[in-house]
Design a protein around this motif. Sequence first.
Motif, mmCIF file in Angstrom:
data_model
loop_
_atom_site.group_PDB
_atom_site.id
_atom_site.type_symbol
_atom_site.label_atom_id
_atom_site.label_comp_id
_atom_site.label_asym_id
_atom_site.label_seq_id
_atom_site.Cartn_x
_atom_site.Cartn_y
_atom_site.Cartn_z
ATOM 1 N N UNK A 1 2.878 14.063 -0.626
ATOM 2 C CA UNK A 1 2.519 12.786 -1.252
ATOM 3 C C UNK A 1 2.898 11.618 -0.343
ATOM 4 N N UNK A 2 4.067 11.715 0.282
ATOM 5 C CA UNK A 2 4.515 10.630 1.151
ATOM 6 C C UNK A 2 3.665 10.548 2.424
ATOM 7 N N UNK A 3 3.303 11.681 2.984
ATOM 8 C CA UNK A 3 2.481 11.687 4.199
ATOM 9 C C UNK A 3 1.097 11.125 3.915
ATOM 10 N N UNK A 4 0.488 11.550 2.817
ATOM 11 C CA UNK A 4 -0.840 11.040 2.466
ATOM 12 C C UNK A 4 -0.785 9.544 2.212
ATOM 13 N N UNK B 1 -2.726 6.673 4.445
ATOM 14 C CA UNK B 1 -3.712 5.813 3.793
ATOM 15 C C UNK B 1 -3.328 4.335 3.821
ATOM 16 N N UNK B 2 -2.037 4.026 3.593
ATOM 17 C CA UNK B 2 -1.613 2.639 3.401
ATOM 18 C C UNK B 2 -0.801 2.049 4.547
ATOM 19 N N UNK B 3 -0.220 2.903 5.390
ATOM 20 C CA UNK B 3 0.657 2.462 6.488
ATOM 21 C C UNK B 3 1.797 1.595 5.963
ATOM 22 N N UNK B 4 2.391 1.997 4.828
ATOM 23 C CA UNK B 4 3.487 1.254 4.223
ATOM 24 C C UNK B 4 4.601 2.225 3.857
ATOM 25 N N UNK C 1 7.267 1.479 2.112
ATOM 26 C CA UNK C 1 7.627 1.252 0.714
ATOM 27 C C UNK C 1 6.715 2.043 -0.227
ATOM 28 N N UNK C 2 5.416 1.990 -0.007
ATOM 29 C CA UNK C 2 4.493 2.744 -0.862
ATOM 30 C C UNK C 2 4.704 4.250 -0.713
ATOM 31 N N UNK C 3 5.011 4.698 0.488
ATOM 32 C CA UNK C 3 5.261 6.130 0.698
ATOM 33 C C UNK C 3 6.481 6.576 -0.109
ATOM 34 N N UNK C 4 7.529 5.764 -0.127
ATOM 35 C CA UNK C 4 8.724 6.098 -0.909
ATOM 36 C C UNK C 4 8.409 6.090 -2.396
ATOM 37 N N UNK C 5 7.651 5.108 -2.838
ATOM 38 C CA UNK C 5 7.274 5.028 -4.256
ATOM 39 C C UNK C 5 6.444 6.237 -4.657
#
Length: 53
Positions: A17-20, A24-27, A29-33
């Motif tokens: 989930x974090x890799x995808x 996709x977002x290059x963020x 913070x969003x990867x952690x969320x």
Amino acid sequence: MYIEKVKQGTIIGTVLAMIISWDRNKSILLAIIHGALNWLYIIYYYFFLKESK
């Protein structure tokens, strides 16, 4: 034995989930969320969606 497989599966799911999310977002913070939300879904599934035996 079964618990180890569940742990490995949830770790793989969280990392995926974090890799995808990063791809996709290059963020960060969003990867952690998204990684945290993956765990919330697992908890939700356990309590509300699993089949009763």
